[in-house]
Design an enzyme around this catalytic site. Structure first.
Site, PDB file in Angstrom:
ATOM      1  N   LYS B  78       0.893  -1.074  -0.096  1.00 55.86           N
ATOM      2  CA  LYS B  78       0.017  -0.026   0.116  1.00 55.86           C
ATOM      3  C   LYS B  78       0.879   1.262  -0.063  1.00 55.86           C
ATOM      4  CE  LYS B  78      -3.866   1.928   2.704  1.00 55.86           C
ATOM      5  NZ  LYS B  78      -4.790   1.942   3.770  1.00 55.86           N
ATOM      6  N   SER B 153     -10.048   2.085   3.139  1.00 54.94           N
ATOM      7  CA  SER B 153      -8.914   2.943   2.196  1.00 54.94           C
ATOM      8  C   SER B 153      -7.993   1.812   1.365  1.00 54.94           C
ATOM      9  CB  SER B 153      -7.955   3.854   3.051  1.00 54.94           C
ATOM     10  OG  SER B 153      -7.342   3.260   3.880  1.00 54.94           O
ATOM     11  N   SER B 177     -10.252  -0.338   7.103  1.00 53.45           N
ATOM     12  CA  SER B 177      -9.420  -0.174   5.863  1.00 53.45           C
ATOM     13  C   SER B 177      -8.884  -1.285   5.182  1.00 53.45           C
ATOM     14  CB  SER B 177      -8.439   0.962   5.958  1.00 53.45           C
ATOM     15  OG  SER B 177      -9.019   2.301   5.915  1.00 53.45           O
TER      16      SER B 177
END
Lengths: 96, 486, 478
Positions: B78, B153, B177
């Site tokens: 990420k 997210s 997330s």
């Protein structure tokens, strides 16, 4: 709870966020809604309950030995800097 | 070698057996990424050249007899994790040109285990979002239906694993997330206990809630990768000094005698009826495996979203103060003075949702409101935490939905923050209490995946992974592939 | 109207750790800009603070030395404000639960009375960087080497009533932190500085007046001048019908005045909250006891012992204990001489201090060490030289580094104690000055000094003064 345009302008100034004319009413509306929503917390019975600042209970701060472990990497670190002169980060004049 | 269906476990086995090299494997994933990128937008940066070099090094290490269990296995991070010499944007214009001079502890841990980094994955800006629509680099699409959001997210991580552009990805979870996008994309996600994985080098959103974890195809893969990224880090004062067990060792343990709690408050009116029936199906699988169920109540849990929307913005307003256009990141054109430099760099560099949260947080901490909002929320957090503690005195794990609905359409909720925030109603509680949680694929509704959530007591990752793995031995939801990426 | 001044000081002392409070960067002063600022000090994305054990230990040392309560659990908080020298946009400090609370220290006032000054709290925090304004027209340059240097902020009660008291208090704390070896006390380098909260009120009124905070005073002289200026300004303002506003002011040493710092005014909402990156600092009794056991003898204890053991006046004891090194020097001189502690004190406080001061040297850099000075004092005590000659010998020792004995021998300064020789010189002087002799004998006692001087001169200053006095008195009496 309802926030005013002045509230939003004050918060934005405190947070150092320039808002456009178009953004202000949007935030007046959405922050008002958020605070109305968050207002639900009022009904929780919290008398005598201590605030929880950390998710794991009972832990204490660990201490580091006092030793210099760093060497100079100024040039590398300043590659990300928007404006540098003579090793200094340059900003518009600081008036005291 | 068929990369699409492969799990980390299978790839590691294939590499060890010499069925294929890491370079071949890496190349095949890079090809898939390249082909899928225009449609999914899962990546912000693809580090093809470096990946091939790392893969070659992994192959060399293997040839020299120095390979570990994960040597040569590709994955992606990420874009919230700092990666030395590689663009690290956190999904923001503010950091669109930021090249990190250092590796996050998670990144170096996985690097040390021999994994190969394919690139950096798209995400909601500064991890603030539940749909991946707040990314400066554009929304990510759900591989099951590109008109739908992948969740957020960690939307890039979930979409990339769902489309098998990577066998596994790192992710972070502040209010859901990892688990919510894993649910919406039909993949496995684990958020470990707060303090289990170092936060050093993970760009902070809300420090007391943020935790790094994984999105993988299977619980077994999560067990394989969690070890190398976990453990005490002297650079993170909040990381915990407790030994990391071998999570793979207990994966196959029996669930006979396990008591699973069903949290009454999770089955509320907001839960989609079809999703609920998928969860009920999963409960039957667990019963077959020998687990028993008990209803428990966490009466304060319904307050977790408002609590979160005080605590997280408060911390974020302070954490994001360092982005001021002075030492790194976006700086506005020709600032007139110092205040102008700050106001415009931040006003222009942050997106709408980030600004909304910074302002919310600034307000709740400001003079006159601190007690009414911040302290009040931290007290309710204590109550929520106590609810969980009480539940875990009776049960081993909690089970429930991950998300109230399957994936929704891109643009459907972006106008109303509250509706968007309520996506995380089932996941936020674990963050407030620092508990580990997982999401497992447990079926489909209207062609879109549904996620089953497990929540455990602090440091119960091994037991949770065991329960997830046993479920995945009985089901194949996690092995389903979106048709377009099969 | 008669006015009373109320002053409270916030002293910032940089702790003498090797590395910073939350990072492994060096704290050494004077390095090239930004070469001692690592990722943590720069507030880079993703980095986290880890607390320096030594900074905590030093804060505990300080707390114990002022009889304060050491918090078993203290908490770091973030103080949020934007400033270019503050990289993270917040300063890590302590707010609601400081590590040290409720102590006090005694100061001695001009009239010799003691006054107890309350210390509300002392907390750990990180220093900010520096903004430099030279050489960049319209711009400032930011050097973050200082950012993250550990500070202890010592907050006094509003117990001080004059600029003089404020300076006495600040000096006392300055002495203390150096005794404890927790701060080098270097004020030019900013290691020790203070903010002064100043207000005035009509004498007899209980309620405090509105205060102004004068920022960043880095010398005792500036503290005194800035406070005195501020007192006058406030009184004049009120007497002319104005009102003091609560604000932050800056002292301009060139103009000798304070002025309002409007730029810092607008955003005084610091939004303190517990720093989620740091856990509570928990101090076990065992650690506190260990620190207590390692405390040195503190200035007041040492001064009391000097009065008790050496029979010194309180004033001397105070001066000699102003620094640990000074006290140790004095004690070595006394030990070597083996007697006359007051004479030793006079030499240390007098000539030695004057010469150090003249050359701008610290006691550690002295050109006459304790053994050498003891050698000189011994020669006074054993009557080898007079106190007056000794002053010249000391000057020569300072210049050459030679021992007292070497100089006395070479320059033939040995005191004359031979009665015959002194009498002979007296006779000659009396013979040469018949007029003065007659006057003296007719009652002009004051002329005694004239005869002493003449005889001393004739003997090259080497006559034993006591003997000379005795003999001269007898001879002049006829």
């Amino acid at each position: 709870m309802s926030l005013t345009r002045a509230d939003i302008e004050n918060i934005a100034r405190l947070a150092r966020l320039q808002l456009t004319e178009a953004e202000i009413p949007v935030y007046v509306d959405s922050l008002s809604r958020i605070f109305a929503f968050v207002g639900e917390l009022d009904r929780a019975p919290t008398t005598g309950i201590s605030p929880m600042a950390h998710p794991l209970p009972g832990l204490a701060q660990r201490l580091r030995a006092d030793a210099v472990s760093e060497t100079d990497h100024r040039d590398l670190y300043q590659q990300n800097a928007p404006k540098v002169e003579a090793g200094l980060y340059v900003v518009p004049k600081v008036i005291e | 070698m068929s990369a699409p269906a492969a799990t980390v476990a299978a790839l590691a086995k294939g590499l060890a057996a010499g069925d294929f090299s890491s370079v071949e494997l890496t190349r095949s994933y890079l090809d898939r990424i390249q082909a899928a990128q225009p449609g999914l937008n899962a990546f912000i940066t693809v580090t093809a050249e470096a990946a091939l070099a790392e893969a070659a090094a992994a192959d060399a290490a293997r040839a020299a007899g120095k390979a570990g269990a994960l040597t040569g296995v590709p994955l992606a991070h990420k874009d919230i994790f700092c990666t030395e010499g590689v663009l690290t944007t956190c999904g923001s214009k503010m950091l669109a040109n930021f090249v990190s001079p250092y590796d996050a502890t998670v990144v170096s841990g996985l690097r040390r285990s021999g994994t190969v980094m394919l690139g950096k994955l798209n995400m909601d800006e500064f991890a603030m979002g539940s749909s991946n629509e707040t990314s400066y680099f554009g929304p990510v699409c759900n591989p099951w239906n590109v008109a739908m959001v992948p969740g957020g997210s960690s939307g890039g991580s979930a979409a990339a694993v769902a489309a098998r552009l990577v066998p596994a990805a790192t992710a972070t979870d502040t209010g859901g997330s990892i688990r919510q996008p894993a649910a919406l994309c039909g993949v496995t996600g684990i958020k470990p206990t707060y303090g289990r994985v170092s936060r050093y080098g993970m760009i902070a959103f809300a420090s007391s809630l943020d935790q790094a974890g994984l999105i993988t195809v299977s619980a077994e893969d999560a067990a394989l990768l969690l070890g190398p990224m976990s453990g005490f880090d002297p650079k993170d004062s909040t990381s915990v000094e407790s030994p990391v067990p071998d999570y793979t060792r207990t994966l196959g343990d029996s669930l006979e005698g396990m008591t699973i709690g069903i949290v009454k408050e999770f089955f509320d009116k907001g839960l989609d009826a079809d999703c609920e029936s998928r969860i009920r199906d999963a409960m039957r699988v667990y019963e077959k495996l020998g687990a028993t169920f008990r209803e428990v109540s966490c009466p304060n849990l319904p307050l977790s979203v408002p609590t979160y929307y005080v605590v997280a913005p408060a911390e974020c307003s302070s954490n994001l103060a360092r982005f001021d256009g002075v030492r790194f990141g976006y700086r506005c054109e020709s600032p007139k003075n110092l205040t102008d430099l700050y106001m415009r760099s931040r006003g222009e560099g942050f997106g709408a949702e980030v600004k909304r949260r910074i302002m919310t947080g600034t307000y709740v901490l400001s003079a006159g409101y601190y007690d009414a909002y911040y302290l009040k929320a931290q007290r309710v957090r204590q109550l929520i935490s106590a609810d969980f503690a009480r539940a875990f005195s009776e049960v081993d794990l909690l089970l429930g939905p991950t998300s109230p609905t399957p994936a929704f359409a891109i643009g459907a909720k972006s106008d109303d923050p509250i509706t968007m925030y309520l996506n995380d109603i089932y996941t936020i509680g674990a963050n407030l209490a620092g508990l580990p949680g997982m999401s497992l694929p447990c079926g489909f509704v209207g062609g879109l995946p549904v996620g089953l959530q497990l929540i455990g007591p602090h440091f119960s990752e091994a037991r949770m992974l065991n329960a997830a793995h046993r479920y995945q031995l009985e089901t194949d939801w996690h092995l389903q592939l979106p048709a377009a990426f099969a | 109207m008669e006015w009373e001044t109320v002053i409270g000081l916030e002293i910032h002392a940089q702790l003498a750790t090797r590395s910073k409070i939350f990072s492994g960067s060096a704290t050494a002063y004077g390095a090239e800009p930004n070469t001692q600022a690592n990722l943590v000090d720069l507030g880079y994305p993703g980095v986290l603070p880890v607390l320096n054990a030594e900074a905590v230990r030093m804060a505990v040392r300080f707390g114990l030395s002022i009889g304060a309560r050491i918090a078993p659990r203290s908490v770091f908080a973030r103080k949020n404000y934007f400033y270019p020298d503050l990289p993270k946009g917040y300063q890590i400090s302590q707010y609601e639960l400081p590590i040290v609370a409720e102590g006090s220290i005694d100061i001695v006032l001009d009239d010799g009375t003691r006054k107890r000054v309350g210390i509300t709290r002392a907390h750990l925090e990180e220093d900010a960087g520096k903004s430099l304004h030279e050489g960049l027209p319209g711009h400032s340059g930011i050097d973050l080497n200082r950012a993250g240097t550990p500070l202890i902020e010592i907050v006094s009660e509003p117990d001080l009533r004059s600029a003089k008291e404020a300076v006495a208090y600040m000096k006392k704390i300055h002495t203390l932190v150096r005794y404890l070896e927790i701060c080098d006390g270097n004020m030019q380098e900013g290691s020790f500085r203070c903010d002064a909260n100043v207000s005035v009120r009509p004498k007899g009124q209980e309620k405090f007046g509105t205060r102004a905070e004068i920022k960043n005073l880095n010398s005792f002289r500036f503290v005194e001048k800035a406070i005195n200026y501020e007192i006058e300004r406030q009184i004049e303002l009120i007497e002319s019908g104005g009102k003091v506003v609560q604000e932050t002011r800056l002292y301009d040493p060139d103009k000798g005045e304070t002025r309002s710092m409007r730029s810092k005014e607008e955003a005084n909402d610091y939004r303190y909250f517990p720093d989620p990156d740091l856990l509570p600092v928990v101090l076990e009794n065992e650690l506190i006891d260990k620190v207590r056991a390692s405390l040195p003898e503190l200035p007041d204890e040492k001064a009391a012992r000097f009065v008790r053991d050496y029979g010194l006046p309180e004033y001397d004891a105070g001066v000699l204990t102003a620094s640990r090194e000074f006290g140790a020097y004095y004690e070595e001189v006394v030990a070597r001489v083996g007697s006359e502690p007051k004479l030793c004190a006079n030499w240390v406080m007098g000539d030695l201090a004057a010469f150090l001061n003249k050359d701008g040297l610290e006691i550690g850099e002295t050109k006459v060490d304790a053994a050498a000075l003891a050698g000189l004092v011994t020669r006074i005590v054993d009557n080898t030289i007079s106190g007056k000659i000794a002053k010249d010998v000391f000057e020569a020792m300072w210049a050459s580094g030679e021992s007292a004995d070497a100089i006395i021998e070479r320059q033939g300064l040995r005191q004359i104690t031979d009665t015959g020789a002194i009498e002979k010189a007296i006779d000659e002087v009396m013979a040469k000055n018949p007029g003065q002799l007659a006057d003296y004998r007719s009652g002009k006692d004051k002329l005694f000094g004239f005869f002493v001087g003449q005889v001393m001169k004739a003997m090259g200053g080497k006559a034993n003064p006591a003997q000379l006095n005795d003999l001269l008195k007898k001879k002049l009496a006829g």
